[in-house]
Scaffold this active site. Sequence first.
Site, PDB file in Angstrom:
ATOM      1  N   HIS A 277       0.817  -1.215   0.000  1.00 45.12           N
ATOM      2  CA  HIS A 277       0.000   0.000   0.000  1.00 45.12           C
ATOM      3  C   HIS A 277       0.856   1.274   0.000  1.00 45.12           C
ATOM      4  O   HIS A 277       0.330   2.386   0.006  1.00 45.12           O
ATOM      5  CB  HIS A 277      -0.919  -0.032   1.237  1.00 45.12           C
TER       6      HIS A 277
ATOM      7  N   LYS B 124      -4.915  10.046   5.302  1.00 43.32           N
ATOM      8  CA  LYS B 124      -4.584   9.315   6.515  1.00 43.32           C
ATOM      9  C   LYS B 124      -3.527  10.143   7.251  1.00 43.32           C
ATOM     10  O   LYS B 124      -2.354  10.138   6.888  1.00 43.32           O
ATOM     11  CB  LYS B 124      -4.006   7.932   6.209  1.00 43.32           C
TER      12      LYS B 124
ATOM     13  N   ASP C  33      16.052  11.627  -8.346  1.00 47.06           N
ATOM     14  CA  ASP C  33      17.487  11.856  -8.126  1.00 47.06           C
ATOM     15  C   ASP C  33      17.894  11.718  -6.663  1.00 47.06           C
ATOM     16  O   ASP C  33      18.887  12.319  -6.231  1.00 47.06           O
ATOM     17  CB  ASP C  33      17.904  13.244  -8.643  1.00 47.06           C
TER      18      ASP C  33
ATOM     19  N   ASP D 116      -0.789  16.425  20.364  1.00 48.55           N
ATOM     20  CA  ASP D 116      -0.386  17.458  21.318  1.00 48.55           C
ATOM     21  C   ASP D 116       0.065  18.746  20.641  1.00 48.55           C
ATOM     22  O   ASP D 116       0.862  19.508  21.211  1.00 48.55           O
ATOM     23  CB  ASP D 116       0.728  16.933  22.239  1.00 48.55           C
TER      24      ASP D 116
ATOM     25  N   HIS E 206      -9.950  10.409   1.659  1.00 52.01           N
ATOM     26  CA  HIS E 206      -8.975   9.351   1.427  1.00 52.01           C
ATOM     27  C   HIS E 206      -7.696   9.570   2.234  1.00 52.01           C
ATOM     28  O   HIS E 206      -6.804   8.729   2.237  1.00 52.01           O
ATOM     29  CB  HIS E 206      -8.641   9.259  -0.067  1.00 52.01           C
TER      30      HIS E 206
ATOM     31  N   LYS F  71       3.222   4.459  -0.990  1.00 52.77           N
ATOM     32  CA  LYS F  71       3.213   5.409  -2.097  1.00 52.77           C
ATOM     33  C   LYS F  71       4.396   6.355  -1.950  1.00 52.77           C
ATOM     34  O   LYS F  71       4.492   7.085  -0.955  1.00 52.77           O
ATOM     35  CB  LYS F  71       1.928   6.243  -2.117  1.00 52.77           C
TER      36      LYS F  71
END
Length: 493
Positions: A154, A392, A161, A397, A390, A156
């Site tokens: 999952h 996450k 470079d 704090d 979508h 991404k």
Amino acid sequence: MGCQELPPLDTRIPSHAFGRDEVPNTALGREIARDTAAHPDESGVFALTEPRGAFAARAMLAATAEHTLDVQYYIWRHDITGTLMLKALLEAARRGVRVRLLLDDMTTASLDPMLAALDTHENVEVRLFNPFVHRKFRFIDFITAFARANRRMHNKSFTADNSATIVGGRNIGDEYFGASEHLMFADADVLAIGPVVKAVSWDFDRYWASASAYPAASLLPPSSASAQAEIFGAAARVANGPEANKYLDALHEDGTIDALLTHNLPFIWAPTQMLSDDPAKGVGKASPEALLVTRLSKIIGAAVGRFTLISAYFVPTQAGTDALVALARRGVDITILTNSLEATDVAAVHAGYARYRKTLLEAGIVLYEMRSGNAKTNMAVFGSSAASLHAKTFSIDGERVFVGSFNFDPRSAQLNTELGFVIESAILAQRIAAQFNTAPQYAYRVMLSNDGNVYWLEQCDGKTLRHDEEPYTSIWKRMGVRLLSIMPIEWLL
């Protein structure tokens, strides 16, 4: 392909990230070195807030790269943005850039011919994570090799470079970049420079060399260099459409990479740590200590004042619910935003969340559920509009932030591999927390009545509407979710 088992891995040619232990001598590397020199031990992060800008930043990194592109994704659609991005990778390869593309094989079926063509270029290698032996009838693998096929990559990341990387929640597809007519996701990515990029490159190398990464050439039908022309042809065809024009305009109008090269990008400089799962998780052999969820649990458990969570697919499980309730009882203010049933694209995940909703509310935890819609959200972290959440991310704090691919659900915790950043930035943490100041504009506030029933409050045209059932959903959909919520499928979510 008639083969009934995966090919051997001993034919793989080892490769490593360019310049892992040095400043890459490229335009990107030289300019970034000037910025990072003033911020030792810190990384620069820049939030990619607008979906079109997020696409443009990736495309411009591909166009700017001189030596390497290391690209890793769970989903790569055969649509406008997916086709244009494949073209960008092939163009980079033709300039002499070494391109390594690592894709999870879950959704690549329609891309097989184009991936095979891309892989024929001498500067490109494509590998597939946990590939399906049966290319046309992939369900067979779930019957014959379920334990492996059910584990997906999952992660991404998009790294140029070994100098700049983009990490977050977006896959490559129209719905992630605002080009879909049917669905648009509100999502979060960051562009990063500095020491954390080296960590991403190191992590890419270990996934590239893992026991789950198979050369595409050993799995896909044979192709030829002449087939590369089809990638350019497909890109030309989609570019003639009205939706693609928006992305071509975005490439010309977005100034992110130009600002990076001219030292005008307003980075937030902060200690930044990359967290990821051991790729051995892809074959079920990672130790608990090597799992991202173990480290995140420790970070969240250290909260003393406030914990703010945004998660598209939020299934806390009984253990997670108990941990959140314990935090709340310690005096930690907890606020959570997830998708409503109306907005979610996976009803079974909503069922997994709904069974814990009342317990969370009873503990004093504040719940918001994203509305579907055509409505503008004004969510600066995610862009200007959205139909489905979508992202996450969480803040703790008012001091640190997580941005990445990890959903707070059993699949992310136990089955899929995940990747993200923990950024020690009060500025970013406060930005995320501030989103909840305007949450009623784009989300339902979930409440608990005196008699213990859940209800939803919606702000609409200056009025407060109360819903005693999941808002704007059919009785059949609600019944389906209730049925799913009592079934023992949580471990699959």
